[in-house]
Design a protein around this motif. Sequence first.
Motif, PDB file in Angstrom:
ATOM      1  N   GLN A  77      75.501  26.823  33.370  1.00 26.07           N
ATOM      2  CA  GLN A  77      74.171  26.657  33.269  1.00 26.07           C
ATOM      3  C   GLN A  77      74.649  26.774  31.715  1.00 26.07           C
ATOM      4  N   ARG A  78      73.729  25.758  30.732  1.00 24.85           N
ATOM      5  CA  ARG A  78      73.254  25.421  29.842  1.00 24.85           C
ATOM      6  C   ARG A  78      72.035  25.362  29.227  1.00 24.85           C
ATOM      7  N   PRO A  79      71.557  26.888  28.557  1.00 18.06           N
ATOM      8  CA  PRO A  79      70.363  26.874  28.721  1.00 18.06           C
ATOM      9  C   PRO A  79      69.955  26.380  26.959  1.00 18.06           C
ATOM     10  N   THR A  80      68.229  25.483  27.380  1.00 21.12           N
ATOM     11  CA  THR A  80      67.749  24.935  25.996  1.00 21.12           C
ATOM     12  C   THR A  80      66.594  25.428  26.211  1.00 21.12           C
ATOM     13  N   VAL A  81      65.852  26.425  24.372  1.00 19.27           N
ATOM     14  CA  VAL A  81      64.944  27.533  24.066  1.00 19.27           C
ATOM     15  C   VAL A  81      64.176  26.609  23.640  1.00 19.27           C
ATOM     16  N   LYS A  82      62.940  26.072  23.140  1.00 22.92           N
ATOM     17  CA  LYS A  82      62.161  25.258  22.998  1.00 22.92           C
ATOM     18  C   LYS A  82      61.033  26.422  22.773  1.00 22.92           C
ATOM     19  N   ALA A  83      60.453  26.841  20.773  1.00 22.71           N
ATOM     20  CA  ALA A  83      59.509  26.960  21.148  1.00 22.71           C
ATOM     21  C   ALA A  83      58.309  25.876  20.212  1.00 22.71           C
ATOM     22  N   THR A  84      56.868  26.679  20.603  1.00 21.56           N
ATOM     23  CA  THR A  84      56.161  25.890  19.121  1.00 21.56           C
ATOM     24  C   THR A  84      55.013  26.763  18.577  1.00 21.56           C
ATOM     25  N   VAL A  85      55.502  26.730  17.276  1.00 18.42           N
ATOM     26  CA  VAL A  85      54.145  28.005  17.222  1.00 18.42           C
ATOM     27  C   VAL A  85      52.722  27.438  16.597  1.00 18.42           C
ATOM     28  N   LYS A  86      51.866  27.688  17.341  1.00 15.84           N
ATOM     29  CA  LYS A  86      50.402  27.085  16.463  1.00 15.84           C
ATOM     30  C   LYS A  86      49.712  28.145  15.242  1.00 15.84           C
ATOM     31  N   LEU A  87      49.662  26.992  13.907  1.00 16.42           N
ATOM     32  CA  LEU A  87      48.835  28.280  13.145  1.00 16.42           C
ATOM     33  C   LEU A  87      47.281  27.630  12.496  1.00 16.42           C
ATOM     34  N   PRO A  88      47.068  28.872  11.488  1.00 15.44           N
ATOM     35  CA  PRO A  88      45.639  28.584  11.479  1.00 15.44           C
ATOM     36  C   PRO A  88      45.408  27.314  10.624  1.00 15.44           C
ATOM     37  N   GLU A  89      44.501  26.870  10.616  1.00 11.68           N
ATOM     38  CA  GLU A  89      43.766  25.374   9.298  1.00 11.68           C
ATOM     39  C   GLU A  89      44.711  25.678   7.962  1.00 11.68           C
ATOM     40  N   THR A  90      44.519  27.195   7.744  1.00 10.11           N
ATOM     41  CA  THR A  90      44.768  27.080   6.446  1.00 10.11           C
ATOM     42  C   THR A  90      45.851  28.515   6.283  1.00 10.11           C
ATOM     43  N   HIS A  91      46.943  28.283   5.457  1.00  9.69           N
ATOM     44  CA  HIS A  91      47.739  29.695   5.517  1.00  9.69           C
ATOM     45  C   HIS A  91      48.538  29.160   4.819  1.00  9.69           C
ATOM     46  N   ALA A  92      49.307  30.343   3.706  1.00 10.73           N
ATOM     47  CA  ALA A  92      50.405  30.019   3.141  1.00 10.73           C
ATOM     48  C   ALA A  92      51.894  29.765   3.255  1.00 10.73           C
ATOM     49  N   ALA A  93      52.752  29.520   3.183  1.00  9.32           N
ATOM     50  CA  ALA A  93      54.025  29.282   3.738  1.00  9.32           C
ATOM     51  C   ALA A  93      54.345  29.841   4.348  1.00  9.32           C
ATOM     52  N   GLN A  94      55.345  29.888   5.133  1.00 13.75           N
ATOM     53  CA  GLN A  94      55.866  31.484   6.243  1.00 13.75           C
ATOM     54  C   GLN A  94      56.427  30.561   7.119  1.00 13.75           C
ATOM     55  N   THR A  95      58.166  31.371   7.430  1.00 18.48           N
ATOM     56  CA  THR A  95      58.940  31.587   7.738  1.00 18.48           C
ATOM     57  C   THR A  95      58.753  31.837   9.616  1.00 18.48           C
ATOM     58  N   TRP A  96      59.288  31.152  10.269  1.00 19.10           N
ATOM     59  CA  TRP A  96      59.411  31.284  11.785  1.00 19.10           C
ATOM     60  C   TRP A  96      60.863  31.445  12.414  1.00 19.10           C
ATOM     61  N   ARG A  97      61.157  32.358  13.387  1.00 18.25           N
ATOM     62  CA  ARG A  97      62.457  32.462  14.282  1.00 18.25           C
ATOM     63  C   ARG A  97      62.365  32.718  15.378  1.00 18.25           C
ATOM     64  N   ILE A  98      63.606  32.003  15.965  1.00 17.97           N
ATOM     65  CA  ILE A  98      63.670  32.578  17.694  1.00 17.97           C
ATOM     66  C   ILE A  98      64.979  33.561  17.233  1.00 17.97           C
ATOM     67  N   ASP A  99      65.091  34.005  19.073  1.00 14.59           N
ATOM     68  CA  ASP A  99      65.808  35.019  19.255  1.00 14.59           C
ATOM     69  C   ASP A  99      66.195  34.926  21.085  1.00 14.59           C
ATOM     70  N   VAL A 100      67.683  34.761  20.992  1.00 18.41           N
ATOM     71  CA  VAL A 100      67.885  34.913  22.822  1.00 18.41           C
ATOM     72  C   VAL A 100      68.764  36.470  22.890  1.00 18.41           C
ATOM     73  N   TYR A 101      68.823  36.337  23.756  1.00 17.47           N
ATOM     74  CA  TYR A 101      69.276  38.193  24.075  1.00 17.47           C
ATOM     75  C   TYR A 101      69.540  37.694  25.400  1.00 17.47           C
ATOM     76  N   ASP A 102      70.871  38.055  25.700  1.00 19.27           N
ATOM     77  CA  ASP A 102      71.422  37.940  27.208  1.00 19.27           C
ATOM     78  C   ASP A 102      70.739  39.701  27.887  1.00 19.27           C
ATOM     79  N   GLY A 103      71.719  40.039  29.808  1.00 22.81           N
ATOM     80  CA  GLY A 103      70.829  41.201  29.826  1.00 22.81           C
ATOM     81  C   GLY A 103      71.642  42.154  29.051  1.00 22.81           C
ATOM     82  N   LEU A 104      72.197  42.142  28.347  1.00 22.73           N
ATOM     83  CA  LEU A 104      72.716  43.367  27.697  1.00 22.73           C
ATOM     84  C   LEU A 104      72.373  43.579  26.318  1.00 22.73           C
ATOM     85  N   ARG A 105      71.557  42.939  26.732  1.00 22.68           N
ATOM     86  CA  ARG A 105      70.438  42.436  25.303  1.00 22.68           C
ATOM     87  C   ARG A 105      71.299  42.420  23.653  1.00 22.68           C
TER      88      ARG A 105
END
Length: 266
Positions: A77-105
Motif C-alpha cells: 500500500q502507498r498511504p496518503t495522509v491529508k490534513a486541513t487546519v481550520k483557523l480563527p477569523e483573526t490570526h497572524a501568519a503561522q506555519t503548520w506541519r504534518i509528520d508520519v511515523y511508523d510502528g517503530l516511531r
Amino acid sequence: MRITRVLGTALLLLGLAAAPAAADASPSASPSDDDAAPRTAGTSFRTATEIEQGQEATASGSAGDYLYWSFPADAEQRPTVKATVKLPETHAAQTWRIDVYDGLRRRQACQWGAQTRTAAEGAPTVELACVLRSVRAWSEPWANDPLPGTYYVRLTVVNLPTSDLGVPVGAEVRVDSKDMGGAAAVDGSLSEPLVPGIAVTSEKDDGSERGAVLSAIEPEDGWSSGWWSDRWVWTGIGAVLAALAGIGGYALTRGSGRPSRVPPGA
C-alpha cells in the motif's frame, strides 16, 4: 487443427490467469460510517486516536498543541495522509506541519506533498498532505523502509506568534491508500506487523499465555504479510507464453515428417 486447439486452450488459460489480476487492481471502495469517525485527537504516541483508512477524523484543539492519530497500513500500500487546519477569523501568519511515523516511531519521509505550509494572516484554513513510500512486506534491519503495522500522524504548528498561542483551531485528517500490487512486492515477510503491544504477553488465570495487543486497528481484510501479489499471476502468464513459443517453434521446425525410406530413383 491440433495446433489451433492447443493455442485456443492456452489463450483460455491466459484469460483465466489474468482475471484475478484485474480483480485485484480494481479499487474496492467501502464508504466509511461518518457517525463512527473519531472526533478527538491524542496528545502523544501512546494516546493517539485510532482511525481507519477512508475515515475523515476531526478534532478540536489549541494552537501549540500536538495532535496525534494512528492508522494501519499493510504491505504493497502507498498511504496518503491529508490534513486541513481550520483557523480563527483573526490570526497572524503561522506555519503548520504534518509528520508520519511508523510502528517503530521512525519518521517516514514524504515522496511528495505539502508537508509544511504557512497560513497567511487571516487565512481561514491551511491544507497539508504527505504521500508516503510504498509499504514493504520485509526490509533489512538497518533500512528505514515503511513496514506493515501502525502508523502515527502528528499535526502541529512550528512557527506561531505569541499572540496566537492557545487560540482554538479545528483539524480534519483523512488517510487513503493506493494498492501498488506486485510492483512493490519483495521476497520475505515480517513474522508480525509493527503494532503496539504485539510482542507483549500476559498470563491468564489458568496459567496460559495470551497476547496483549494494545492497538485494535488493522486492515479490513486482515494483515496479508506480503504472501500474495500479482507477480504470481504474471509469472503464470509468462510460463504460458513460453509454452506457446515452444509449441510454435516445434510446429515450424518439425518439417513434413520422417523422410521416405525408398531410395531415390527406385
